[in-house]
Design an enzyme around this catalytic site. Structure first.
Site, short mmCIF file in Angstrom:
data_model
loop_
_atom_site.label_atom_id
_atom_site.label_comp_id
_atom_site.label_asym_id
_atom_site.label_seq_id
_atom_site.Cartn_x
_atom_site.Cartn_y
_atom_site.Cartn_z
N ALA A 256 0.84 -1.37 -0.21
CA ALA A 256 0.10 -0.02 0.08
C ALA A 256 0.86 1.28 -0.07
CB ALA A 256 -0.90 0.21 1.28
N GLU A 257 0.62 2.05 -0.94
CA GLU A 257 1.23 3.49 -1.21
C GLU A 257 0.07 4.42 -0.99
OE1 GLU A 257 2.48 6.58 -1.79
OE2 GLU A 257 2.65 6.34 -4.09
N CYS A 258 0.14 5.17 0.02
CA CYS A 258 -1.06 5.98 0.67
C CYS A 258 -0.82 7.40 0.77
CB CYS A 258 -1.66 5.35 2.03
SG CYS A 258 -2.04 3.76 1.49
#
Length: 510
Positions: A256-258
């Protein structure tokens, strides 16, 4: 680098059925954020179409693995060359769907090409089987470590960098030996179709290896639930939690890149001209719609005023529509407006711009000064051409304030001493730091990219990015019979006890 579509995930025409599953019952339109005009229409793929794509991808992955390192490298480099040759075509499509200037889109495509090239050329070195030390207790065993592909990777991409960001997962996943089913943002579905179709053209014997499924957030949810072997997601922390919940049901791993709330720290002896130039570009490029863009600046008080003046002068010269485009996601205008108004109500000043800078579909440059640290403009991702410049006593206070954020993606340090800048960089709780530049790490394919906290987890790019899409496999090969085989009931108890005692004595002394 992040953001997502309104439904929080999702050539100009749809590609072949093998690359974009047929059977969708409805279509949706992609519109230009600058003009509101329809750019193209794409199918809404439901759970059945997504599951079928994953099944085809699984068969394609088996054939892909059979090509070996050299075969995969050859086809990925052919795709890389194709993307480089078709840069203008792809960049025009990116500009049409996102509103960003063509020159920015060309740079984005170049970055993706550079990363694809590195992944293709380095996958074998990073992931091949290699010998590792066995240790004295297992000297009779040869120890080997290798990596096997996961299988099928589901990639859910953003709209703000619709080529560069998803390719950080797609290119590395393919290089590691996997198939990919890609769900682009519904705001940039044409770019997703282009990528899948261009791979099919470059590697015609690899049907279904890279497929594109299009649609709103429900399509992304279906992909996460379709039995893929890993999901690589880019978007908001809130949506990442929803995707994680879906993945948890089947223990599907998630990368996950948030997003971020990146800070720039400016020392008293920094080159203020260079710092101001970098801050303005880092905060305003792509209309501030960059996950690792500059949103906070902490300047030592002795240079704060001059730095602010330089930033304001440089930002005032920017022309929305020329240097950067409109807000791609119209709802983000409300976020930018709220952050500015709450900051000003809390005592901040705006030497440049303010609420009047919001002129849909554009936001003109805004510089805020002395913003309260608990203001949303300092704690939440603004994702617009707005930068807050606060004063601090020294770099120690700057580090404390920078680290107080719930995000931990990127940061930058400007100092007259590179050694001091590097020392400060080591104290920052972020996944990447640039010294005397901003976003310097984005163009270095050997460096991993990712964050912690609200910025997500996992890494793309570099060796860690390749390993993120592979599974370690440990192998031992018995070379000879040991003095005392501790894995056999046939070994005399006395001999086994002597061997254990010898090992105990050795480790008690060292």
């Amino acid at each position: 680098m992040t953001a997502e579509s309104p439904s929080a995930q999702g050539p100009t025409a749809q590609g072949p059925a093998a690359q974009s599953p047929a059977g969708a019952s409805s279509v949706f339109a992609v519109r230009s954020p600058a003009t509101g005009q329809v750019v193209s229409e794409h199918p809404v793929h439901g759970a059945e179409e997504v599951a079928a794509a994953v099944a085809r991808g699984r068969r394609a992955a088996a054939a892909w693995a059979g090509l070996g390192w050299s075969g995969r490298k050859q086809r990925l480099l052919a795709w890389k060359r194709s993307l480089a040759r078709r840069m203008d075509e792809l960049a025009s499509l990116v500009a049409e769907e996102t509103g960003k200037p063509v020159h920015d889109a060309r740079a984005e495509v170049l970055l993706a090409v550079v990363h694809l090239d590195w992944a293709a050329r380095n996958a074998r070195r990073v992931l091949k089987v290699r010998r590792v030390p066995s240790g004295p207790l297992s000297a009779h065993q040869r120890a080997l470590l290798g990596y096997r592909p996961l299988g099928v990777i589901g990639v859910i991409g953003p709209w703000n960098y619709p080529v560069y960001t998803p390719m950080g997962s797609i290119g590395y996943a393919l290089a590691a030996g996997n198939a990919v089913v890609f769900k682009p943002s519904e705001l940039t579905a044409g770019v997703g179709e282009f990528l899948a179709a261009s791979f099919a053209d470059a590697a015609p014997d690899c049907a279904d290896l890279l497929q594109c499924v299009t649609g709103p957030g429900e399509t992304g949810q279906a992909l996460a639930a379709a039995g893929v072997d890993k999901v690589a997601f880019t978007g908001s922390p809130g949506t990442a939690r929803k995707v994680a919940a879906v993945c948890a049901g089947s223990l599907t791993p998630l990368l996950a890149e948030c997003g971020g709330k990146d800070a720039v720290l400016v020392d008293a002896d920094a080159d203020l001209g260079a710092a101001a130039d970098a801050v303005v570009w880092g905060a305003m490029a792509n209309a501030g719609q960059t996950c690792a863009g500059v949103e906070r600046v902490y300047a030592v008080e002795s240079v704060h005023e001059e730095l602010c003046e330089r930033i304001v002068r440089a930002a005032r010269e920017l022309a929305p529509g020329t240097q950067y485009g409109p807000m791609t996601l119209s709802g983000q205008l409300d976020v930018v407006d709220r952050h500015m108004k709450e900051a000003l109500a809390g005592g901040a000043r705006a030497p440049l711009g303010g609420p009047e800078s919001v002129r849909p579909p554009y936001v003109h440059p805004v510089v805020l000064v002395d913003v309260p640290e608990d203001s949303p403009a300092m704690t939440e991702e603004t994702f617009g051409p707005v930068v807050a410049v606060n004063r601090v006593r020294d770099l120690d206070e700057a580090v404390t304030r920078a680290n107080a954020s719930a995000y931990g993606l990127g940061a930058a340090v400007f100092s007259g001493s590179r050694a001091r800048g590097l020392a400060v960089a080591q104290r920052l709780d972020s996944g990447a730091v640039a010294v005397n530049s901003v976003l310097g790490f984005a163009a270095v394919p050997s460096l991993p990219f990712g964050g912690t906290g609200e910025s997500g987890y996992g890494r793309i790019h570099g060796e860690e990015g390749l390993r993120a899409f592979a599974v370690p496999r440990s192998v031992t090969v018995r070379r000879f019979a040991p003095y005392a085989d501790l894995t056999s009931f046939a070994t005399a108890r006395e001999r086994a006890e002597r061997a254990v005692e010898l090992g105990r004595r050795i480790h008690a002394r060292i």
